[in-house]
Design a protein around this motif. Structure first.
Motif, PDB file in Angstrom:
ATOM      1  N   UNK A  52      58.375  41.251   9.614  1.00  0.00           N
ATOM      2  CA  UNK A  52      59.254  42.301  10.140  1.00  0.00           C
ATOM      3  C   UNK A  52      59.406  42.198  11.660  1.00  0.00           C
ATOM      4  N   UNK A  53      58.338  41.915  12.365  1.00  0.00           N
ATOM      5  CA  UNK A  53      58.387  41.849  13.827  1.00  0.00           C
ATOM      6  C   UNK A  53      59.035  40.562  14.323  1.00  0.00           C
ATOM      7  N   UNK A  54      58.760  39.443  13.656  1.00  0.00           N
ATOM      8  CA  UNK A  54      59.271  38.145  14.104  1.00  0.00           C
ATOM      9  C   UNK A  54      60.730  37.962  13.691  1.00  0.00           C
ATOM     10  N   UNK A  55      61.071  38.465  12.504  1.00  0.00           N
ATOM     11  CA  UNK A  55      62.461  38.494  12.075  1.00  0.00           C
ATOM     12  C   UNK A  55      63.068  37.174  11.657  1.00  0.00           C
ATOM     13  N   UNK A  56      62.276  36.162  11.355  1.00  0.00           N
ATOM     14  CA  UNK A  56      62.841  34.855  11.028  1.00  0.00           C
ATOM     15  C   UNK A  56      62.460  34.372   9.636  1.00  0.00           C
ATOM     16  N   UNK A  57      61.236  34.609   9.209  1.00  0.00           N
ATOM     17  CA  UNK A  57      60.732  34.095   7.940  1.00  0.00           C
ATOM     18  C   UNK A  57      60.235  35.240   7.065  1.00  0.00           C
ATOM     19  N   UNK A  58      60.263  35.037   5.732  1.00  0.00           N
ATOM     20  CA  UNK A  58      59.775  36.085   4.831  1.00  0.00           C
ATOM     21  C   UNK A  58      58.249  36.140   4.807  1.00  0.00           C
ATOM     22  N   UNK A  59      57.731  37.289   4.446  1.00  0.00           N
ATOM     23  CA  UNK A  59      56.282  37.429   4.253  1.00  0.00           C
ATOM     24  C   UNK A  59      55.844  36.434   3.193  1.00  0.00           C
ATOM     25  N   UNK A  60      54.651  35.892   3.377  1.00  0.00           N
ATOM     26  CA  UNK A  60      54.123  34.912   2.443  1.00  0.00           C
ATOM     27  C   UNK A  60      54.432  33.482   2.843  1.00  0.00           C
ATOM     28  N   UNK A  61      55.297  33.298   3.844  1.00  0.00           N
ATOM     29  CA  UNK A  61      55.639  31.956   4.332  1.00  0.00           C
ATOM     30  C   UNK A  61      54.393  31.309   4.931  1.00  0.00           C
ATOM     31  N   UNK A  62      54.142  30.061   4.585  1.00  0.00           N
ATOM     32  CA  UNK A  62      53.000  29.344   5.142  1.00  0.00           C
ATOM     33  C   UNK A  62      53.257  29.061   6.615  1.00  0.00           C
TER      34      UNK A  62
END
Length: 171
Positions: free
Chosen positions: A133-143
């Motif tokens: 949510x804060x970074x805004x680029x990758x989904x949660x769970x992304x390695x």
């Protein structure tokens, strides 16, 4: 690695710069040095570093600084906590402190000791919901790229302490 490649590529046409004297970059790793921390003497360690990395791209629309990383270890699990400031890839403003950014898995990683230095190498990391949510680029769970954690500790930190058998007394 994928985010650095994206920033450096022809789409974002961006760059990154380190912020602070204790942060460096040498392909392909960012390194924070000079941190401080504490331990409870068992399996918990809390390490805090200063400085950060500023990522920019898309003609200034993306301008995100990730800074002041903190690694909190508790047994086989750990968290990477960071402050995130600026604008995300989509141009949304972000200004969040102490974001639980990455979950670190120490299950199959053993701390190696050399004198007063403990080192965890190749620590698997996964982006958390709050990190996403804060970074805004990758989904949660992304390695995320694996981390190496190095901590200088007191000579007796991390050593098993033998306690003598004590007989109960009638006092």
């Amino acid at each position: 690695e994928s985010f650095r490649a994206y920033i450096d590529g022809s789409i974002a046409n961006g760059e990154w710069t380190t912020v602070g004297d204790d942060v460096s970059y040498e392909t392909p790793e960012f390194t924070w040095a000079g941190g401080a921390g504490s331990t409870d003497g068992a399996e918990a360690l809390d390490l805090q570093f200063a400085g950060g990395v500023r990522f920019s791209g898309h003609g200034g629309i993306l301008d995100t600084t990730v800074e002041n990383p903190r690694v909190v270890i508790d047994g086989d699990s750990a968290l990477l906590i960071v402050d995130i400031h600026g604008t995300t890839q989509s141009g949304e403003a972000v200004d969040q402190a102490e974001v639980e950014f990455g979950e670190l898995d120490l299950t199959d990683v053993t701390a190696m000791r050399d004198g007063d230095t403990l080192t965890w190498t190749g620590v698997p990391a996964t982006l958390t919901e709050s990190g996403s949510a804060a970074f805004g680029t990758y989904p949660a769970g992304e390695a995320l790229d694996p981390l190496t954690i190095v901590a200088t500790v007191d000579a007796d930190c991390g050593e098993a302490v033998e306690t003598p058998d004590a007989a109960p007394t009638d006092e």
